[in-house]
Design a protein around this motif. Structure first.
Motif: not given
Length: 180
Positions: A47-49, A66-73, A140-149
């Motif tokens: 349950x992590x956007x 996106x993984x799910x709704x709840x993201x910020x621009x 290349x790069x794999x990136x996840x944004x929206x969580x703590x680092x």
């Protein structure tokens, strides 16, 4: 689920070894699709956007969702900054965070980043390098944004480990088709 991830190491030597241990024999959109979906399913289960972005160094996006709704621009900006850091310095953004104690200021000062450059890069975890055997540098790069680092780094490592276990058995439907 994310709370159950082990805390990533802060040892630069161990992080560098970890990054190199995930060297691929090749890396295509199929690899990105599988890794991206492993990440998306893990984040949805938790349950992590978050935004998942996988691309080649030549600015070719292979996976972005996106993984799910709840993201910020602003999460899109973090994707860009994490990707740029990975491609410029050839390490995960968690490696860079550990190298500079999480201090964006120390990071920028060490590399002599001008004021206008500071916003292009970050030492916030969640960006991970893609290495390919026989190719110099990061491809290349794999990136996840929206969580703590720390969590973002942990979930990427877990997904790549899961992919590594699957890849020997993975056969593309396109490869199994015979051309007539």
């Amino acid at each position: 689920m994310l709370d159950q991830l082990p805390s990533p190491t802060r040892s630069l030597d161990d992080l560098a070894r970890e990054e190199k241990s995930f060297t691929f024999s090749h890396f295509t959109c199929e690899h990105a699709w599988v890794i991206g979906n492993i990440l998306r399913n893990a984040l949805r289960t938790a349950d992590a956007p978050a935004i998942i972005h996988i691309s080649l160094a030549a600015h070719q996006t292979l996976f972005h969702a996106p993984s799910m709704p709840g993201l910020m621009p602003d999460d899109e900006t973090w994707v860009t900054r994490k990707r740029a850091t990975v491609l410029r310095w050839g390490h995960s953004t968690w490696y860079m965070a550990c190298k500079f104690g999480g201090s964006e200021r120390s990071f920028a000062e060490h590399y002599g980043l001008a004021a206008e450059e500071k916003g292009r890069y970050t030492c916030e975890g969640g960006g991970y390098p893609v290495f390919v055997k026989g190719v110099e540098g990061v491809v290349g790069a794999i990136v996840v944004a929206g969580l703590e680092g720390e969590q973002a780094h942990g979930v990427v490592v877990k997904a790549v480990e899961e992919y590594k276990e699957l890849r020997n058995d993975f056969r593309s439907p396109m490869r199994s088709m015979t051309m007539k």
